[in-house]
Design a protein around this motif. Structure first.
Motif, short mmCIF file in Angstrom:
data_model
loop_
_atom_site.label_atom_id
_atom_site.label_comp_id
_atom_site.label_asym_id
_atom_site.label_seq_id
_atom_site.Cartn_x
_atom_site.Cartn_y
_atom_site.Cartn_z
N GLY A 1 0.74 -1.34 -0.11
CA GLY A 1 0.06 0.03 0.05
C GLY A 1 0.79 1.20 0.06
N SER A 2 2.20 1.12 0.20
CA SER A 2 2.96 2.44 0.31
C SER A 2 3.04 3.13 -1.13
CB SER A 2 4.34 2.10 0.67
OG SER A 2 4.82 1.12 -0.21
N ASP A 3 2.47 2.29 -2.17
CA ASP A 3 2.68 3.23 -3.45
C ASP A 3 1.60 3.68 -3.89
OD1 ASP A 3 1.60 0.35 -3.58
OD2 ASP A 3 2.56 -0.28 -5.48
N TYR A 4 0.53 3.77 -2.93
CA TYR A 4 -0.88 4.47 -3.43
C TYR A 4 -0.84 6.01 -3.03
CZ TYR A 4 -2.99 -0.22 -4.50
OH TYR A 4 -3.06 -1.42 -5.12
N PHE A 5 0.23 6.52 -2.72
CA PHE A 5 0.12 7.85 -2.38
C PHE A 5 -0.33 9.02 -3.24
CE2 PHE A 5 2.06 12.08 -1.06
CZ PHE A 5 1.78 11.99 0.14
N LEU A 6 0.32 8.68 -4.43
CA LEU A 6 -0.08 9.75 -5.58
C LEU A 6 -1.72 9.53 -5.91
CD1 LEU A 6 2.93 9.85 -7.59
CD2 LEU A 6 2.41 11.43 -6.12
N LEU A 7 -2.22 8.30 -5.80
CA LEU A 7 -3.58 8.32 -6.00
C LEU A 7 -4.31 9.35 -5.10
CD1 LEU A 7 -3.92 4.67 -6.53
CD2 LEU A 7 -3.14 6.16 -8.16
N HIS A 8 -4.16 9.33 -3.75
CA HIS A 8 -4.80 10.07 -2.73
C HIS A 8 -4.47 11.50 -3.28
CE1 HIS A 8 -6.26 7.13 0.17
NE2 HIS A 8 -4.99 6.42 -0.27
N LEU A 9 -3.19 11.98 -3.52
CA LEU A 9 -3.04 13.24 -3.67
C LEU A 9 -3.60 13.57 -4.96
CD1 LEU A 9 -0.94 15.20 -2.46
CD2 LEU A 9 0.72 14.53 -3.99
N VAL A 10 -3.63 13.04 -6.05
CA VAL A 10 -4.49 13.47 -7.34
C VAL A 10 -5.97 13.68 -7.13
CG1 VAL A 10 -5.38 12.81 -9.48
CG2 VAL A 10 -2.80 12.52 -8.87
N HIS A 11 -6.50 12.79 -6.22
CA HIS A 11 -7.73 13.01 -5.95
C HIS A 11 -8.02 14.13 -4.92
CE1 HIS A 11 -11.12 12.17 -2.92
NE2 HIS A 11 -11.98 11.76 -3.99
N ASP A 12 -7.13 14.27 -3.97
CA ASP A 12 -7.62 15.34 -2.93
C ASP A 12 -7.30 16.88 -3.64
OD1 ASP A 12 -8.32 13.38 -1.18
OD2 ASP A 12 -6.35 13.52 -0.16
N ALA A 13 -6.54 16.83 -4.60
CA ALA A 13 -6.09 18.10 -5.15
C ALA A 13 -7.09 18.54 -6.65
CB ALA A 13 -4.63 18.03 -5.97
N ARG A 14 -8.23 17.75 -6.65
CA ARG A 14 -9.08 17.83 -7.46
C ARG A 14 -8.61 17.82 -8.99
NH1 ARG A 14 -10.34 17.81 -2.73
NH2 ARG A 14 -11.79 19.10 -1.62
N LEU A 15 -7.56 17.11 -9.09
CA LEU A 15 -7.19 16.83 -10.59
C LEU A 15 -7.84 15.78 -11.36
CD1 LEU A 15 -3.25 16.66 -9.89
CD2 LEU A 15 -4.79 18.67 -10.87
N PRO A 16 -8.50 15.91 -12.44
CA PRO A 16 -9.64 14.97 -13.20
C PRO A 16 -8.66 13.81 -13.48
CG PRO A 16 -9.25 17.27 -14.21
CD PRO A 16 -8.18 17.23 -13.35
N GLY A 17 -9.59 12.82 -13.69
CA GLY A 17 -8.96 11.16 -14.21
C GLY A 17 -10.20 10.67 -14.79
#
Length: 438
Positions: free
Chosen positions: A275-291
């Motif tokens: 799970g240590s490699d999921y950090f950027l998924l949280h960051l992209v979501h919380d910064a409101r970046l589209p996906g």
């Protein structure tokens, strides 16, 4: 020509996966007119590495596909030059964070990010060695298709290409930063066994991964969905959603990120921690970046090693460290959620300094809380008995070291974030790419 990096980190035998991912690379180059750099970062033992070299040598040539198969010696040489060229204060320490002696899911992906910078790629697309593709009408279903169609384009343009849009119109001008899906098939073999042996123990242990303060109904739903991916339903047709993608809906074997994300902030280089490699998924979501979230889920399976006694204990260590790291990461994610768009600079890029500050704040977790978590695991595993008693003894013998280690790794992550811009910049110098590979 647009370049993209399709990467496969591995430390175990996976010739069939190499061949399958090479097919995916050829599909991407053929359908989208891009240059796909298939990057295999190989940390396997000598005999397995030799077999992989034979597999790579036998791959049929594909227009627009360039294959790079790098063992740890080649990776280390590249990283050593990059760390020196970058001017970071502690190059040896930085090199150790990029290529640790133990398994690190974040570090292997961070290496892919820097190699992608050296290659001039616009995005990184990650697969895992223990995954396969689904099929429809006899043809493999490649996630790369959706990734290349959407990644980096303004969300407003992508809205016309997807099945549905759930994105706030206020973010439509921003480029798509992440495209991903999940997995179908087997959940984690060891976690599944706990669930089967004692559902109450399962709930107590998995409950440690849920942040404090969640309403009970949400908490139970998160426990129920944990480690299960997208279930077992077979692929019957595409369903794509433009949205701010929830980290719980994406697996790191099936994800792609734009360089505007990974060139700004790395992943935690924690060792032996799922799970240590999921950090950027949280960051992209919380910064409101589209996906874009898609349903071309990868088929999960487990190698024989995962079912062995040594594989079982290795996973239990990684699982325990995941649970010990959770309070630190929950603190960081609470901060990124509160910060929202303040995580972005005026140009819409991630502010590494803001993220590093939140990581340092997240390091301030009472050691007693982590000790109590190990108490829960110890009590639960002894209740299960059998080989879980052995796992409890194994973890008990490492108790204090594990508590200290997760704190040290948070502090090291903050240091790596501070150094990341310099490392990415040094990597972008093409002279640093390993000779004879490109």
């Amino acid at each position: 020509m647009r370049r993209v990096c399709l990467t496969l980190p591995t430390h175990r035998a996976c010739p069939a996966t190499i061949r399958a991912v090479a097919e995916e690379a050829a599909h991407g180059a053929r359908h989208f007119g891009v240059e796909v750099h298939l990057l295999i970062l190989d940390s396997s033992e000598a005999a397995v590495l030799a077999g992989h070299r034979r597999t790579v040598a036998a791959l049929p040539p594909a227009p627009g596909v360039v294959v790079h198969h790098l063992d740890e010696a080649a990776q280390r040489a590249f990283l050593r030059e990059v760390t020196v060229r970058s001017g970071v204060a502690e190059p040896d320490r930085t090199l150790a964070l990029m290529l640790p002696s133990r398994v690190s899911y974040g570090a292997c992906t961070n290496r892919a990010f820097l190699f992608a910078e050296a290659l001039g790629c616009a995005s990184v697309h990650r697969r895992d060695s223990d995954s396969r593709y689904q099929y429809l009408d006899g043809e493999p279903v490649f996630p790369l298709h959706h990734e290349l169609a959407a990644l980096g384009r303004p969300a407003a343009e992508v809205a016309g290409l997807v099945s549905r849009s759930r994105l706030d119109p206020a973010y439509a001008h921003r480029p798509v930063a992440l495209v991903g899906g999940s997995f179908v098939g087997e959940m984690s073999v060891d976690v599944e066994e706990i669930r089967r042996l004692d559902p109450l123990v399962y709930e107590e242990v998995i409950g440690l991964s849920v942040p404090d303060g969640y309403p009970e109904i949400w908490r139970r739903n998160l426990i129920e969905e944990a480690f299960r991916g997208a279930g077992t339903a077979a692929f019957t047709g595409d369903l794509t959603t433009l949205t701010t993608v929830s980290p719980t809906r994406v697996d790191m074997c099936n994800v792609s990120l734009a360089r505007e994300v990974y060139a700004r902030v790395p992943l935690p280089p924690a060792t032996d921690t799922i799970g240590s490699d999921y950090f950027l998924l949280h960051l992209v979501h919380d910064a409101r970046l589209p996906g874009v979230l898609h349903n071309r889920h990868i088929v999960n399976f487990h190698t024989g090693e995962r079912r062995s006694d040594s594989g079982f204990l290795a996973y239990q260590l990684r699982f325990a460290k995941f649970l010990l790291s959770a309070p630190h990461l929950h603190s960081v994610y609470a901060g990124t959620t509160a910060a929202g768009e303040a995580l972005l600079d005026t140009g819409g890029g991630l502010r590494a300094s803001a993220v590093a500050a939140l990581v340092r704040e997240g390091a301030r977790v009472d050691p007693l809380e982590k000790a109590e978590r190990l108490d829960v695991v110890d009590r639960s595993y002894r209740r299960l008995g059998g080989r879980y008693t052995e796992a409890a003894d194994f973890l008990a013998g490492r108790r204090e070291r594990l508590i200290d280690e997760v704190l040290e790794e948070m502090e090291e992550f903050a240091l790596l974030i501070d150094a990341w811009a310099a490392l990415a910049g040094a990597s972008a110098d093409h002279e640093t790419f390993p000779e004879g590979v490109a």
